[in-house]
Motif scaffolding. Structure first.
Motif, mmCIF file in Angstrom:
data_model
loop_
_atom_site.group_PDB
_atom_site.id
_atom_site.type_symbol
_atom_site.label_atom_id
_atom_site.label_comp_id
_atom_site.label_asym_id
_atom_site.label_seq_id
_atom_site.Cartn_x
_atom_site.Cartn_y
_atom_site.Cartn_z
ATOM 1 N N MET A 1 7.013 17.215 -40.325
ATOM 2 C CA MET A 1 5.961 16.463 -39.667
ATOM 3 C C MET A 1 6.575 15.538 -38.633
ATOM 4 O O MET A 1 7.625 14.967 -38.858
ATOM 5 N N SER A 2 5.882 15.423 -37.516
ATOM 6 C CA SER A 2 6.400 14.529 -36.493
ATOM 7 C C SER A 2 5.251 13.894 -35.720
ATOM 8 O O SER A 2 4.165 14.452 -35.640
ATOM 9 N N ASP A 3 5.531 12.733 -35.196
ATOM 10 C CA ASP A 3 4.585 12.033 -34.332
ATOM 11 C C ASP A 3 5.200 11.929 -32.953
ATOM 12 O O ASP A 3 6.365 11.536 -32.815
ATOM 13 N N LEU A 4 4.414 12.275 -31.951
ATOM 14 C CA LEU A 4 4.874 12.218 -30.571
ATOM 15 C C LEU A 4 3.877 11.433 -29.743
ATOM 16 O O LEU A 4 2.682 11.450 -30.026
ATOM 17 N N ASP A 5 4.362 10.781 -28.693
ATOM 18 C CA ASP A 5 3.497 10.186 -27.681
ATOM 19 C C ASP A 5 3.694 10.999 -26.417
ATOM 20 O O ASP A 5 4.837 11.278 -26.027
ATOM 21 N N THR A 36 -7.690 29.109 -30.532
ATOM 22 C CA THR A 36 -8.739 30.067 -30.889
ATOM 23 C C THR A 36 -8.846 30.242 -32.400
ATOM 24 O O THR A 36 -9.946 30.419 -32.947
ATOM 25 N N ALA A 37 -7.714 30.165 -33.098
ATOM 26 C CA ALA A 37 -7.688 30.322 -34.551
ATOM 27 C C ALA A 37 -8.201 29.086 -35.289
ATOM 28 O O ALA A 37 -8.304 29.086 -36.509
ATOM 29 N N GLY A 38 -8.507 28.021 -34.553
ATOM 30 C CA GLY A 38 -9.040 26.815 -35.174
ATOM 31 C C GLY A 38 -7.990 25.955 -35.844
ATOM 32 O O GLY A 38 -8.311 25.148 -36.718
ATOM 33 N N GLU A 39 -6.737 26.103 -35.427
ATOM 34 C CA GLU A 39 -5.653 25.354 -36.062
ATOM 35 C C GLU A 39 -5.380 23.997 -35.428
ATOM 36 O O GLU A 39 -4.559 23.240 -35.923
ATOM 37 N N VAL A 40 -6.062 23.688 -34.337
ATOM 38 C CA VAL A 40 -5.810 22.444 -33.602
ATOM 39 C C VAL A 40 -7.009 21.516 -33.758
ATOM 40 O O VAL A 40 -8.153 21.942 -33.604
ATOM 41 N N THR A 41 -6.736 20.247 -34.077
ATOM 42 C CA THR A 41 -7.812 19.261 -34.114
ATOM 43 C C THR A 41 -7.561 18.190 -33.053
ATOM 44 O O THR A 41 -6.416 17.866 -32.724
ATOM 45 N N VAL A 42 -8.648 17.668 -32.538
ATOM 46 C CA VAL A 42 -8.611 16.566 -31.581
ATOM 47 C C VAL A 42 -9.508 15.472 -32.146
ATOM 48 O O VAL A 42 -10.690 15.711 -32.409
ATOM 49 N N ASP A 43 -8.936 14.320 -32.365
ATOM 50 C CA ASP A 43 -9.668 13.188 -32.949
ATOM 51 C C ASP A 43 -10.374 13.594 -34.242
ATOM 52 O O ASP A 43 -11.510 13.213 -34.502
ATOM 53 N N VAL A 60 -4.107 14.567 -31.037
ATOM 54 C CA VAL A 60 -4.114 16.006 -31.282
ATOM 55 C C VAL A 60 -3.230 16.282 -32.487
ATOM 56 O O VAL A 60 -2.121 15.746 -32.586
ATOM 57 N N ARG A 61 -3.717 17.131 -33.405
ATOM 58 C CA ARG A 61 -2.925 17.487 -34.590
ATOM 59 C C ARG A 61 -2.829 18.994 -34.721
ATOM 60 O O ARG A 61 -3.798 19.711 -34.510
ATOM 61 N N LEU A 62 -1.632 19.443 -35.107
ATOM 62 C CA LEU A 62 -1.378 20.861 -35.347
ATOM 63 C C LEU A 62 -0.257 20.981 -36.366
ATOM 64 O O LEU A 62 0.836 20.457 -36.143
ATOM 65 N N ALA A 63 -0.526 21.647 -37.473
ATOM 66 C CA ALA A 63 0.501 21.975 -38.481
ATOM 67 C C ALA A 63 1.364 20.774 -38.869
ATOM 68 O O ALA A 63 2.586 20.863 -38.908
ATOM 69 N N GLY A 64 0.734 19.642 -39.135
ATOM 70 C CA GLY A 64 1.475 18.471 -39.575
ATOM 71 C C GLY A 64 2.096 17.642 -38.461
ATOM 72 O O GLY A 64 2.726 16.624 -38.727
ATOM 73 N N HIS A 65 1.919 18.065 -37.229
ATOM 74 C CA HIS A 65 2.429 17.319 -36.079
ATOM 75 C C HIS A 65 1.269 16.560 -35.440
ATOM 76 O O HIS A 65 0.156 17.074 -35.357
#
Length: 73
Positions: A1-5, A36-43, A60-65
Motif C-alpha cells: 500500500m502506498s500514498d502518493l500526492d 472499465t473493470a470497476g477497480e478504481v474509486t474516486v472520492d 483516487v484509490r486502486l488496489a490499496g494505493h
C-alpha cells in the motif's frame, strides 16, 4: 500500500492519464481496462469514466494505493 500526492500541471488530469503517470498502470490501455473493470474509486465511489477529469482535492484509490490530487505548486 502506498500514498502518493500528484501535483497538477493545469486545472485537471484525466483519470487514465493519472493512473499511468503515477505508475499504477503500465500503459494507457491497462489504465482503461482497470477503470472499465470497476477497480478504481474516486472520492469513495467507483469511477467508470476513463477520461473523468480529476481536480485538486480528489482522492483516487486502486488496489490499496491512494493518490491525492493536489493543486499546482
Amino acid at each position: 500500500m502506498s500514498d502518493l500526492d500528484l501535483a497538477l500541471r493545469g486545472d485537471y488530469i484525466e483519470l487514465d492519464k493519472l493512473l499511468k503517470a503515477t505508475g499504477l498502470a503500465d500503459s494507457g490501455g491497462q489504465a482503461r481496462a482497470l477503470i472499465t473493470a470497476g477497480e478504481v474509486t474516486v472520492d469513495g465511489q467507483v469511477e467508470l469514466r476513463k477520461t473523468a477529469k480529476m481536480r485538486a482535492g480528489q482522492v483516487v484509490r486502486l488496489a490499496g494505493h491512494t493518490v491525492r490530487v493536489v493543486a499546482p505548486q
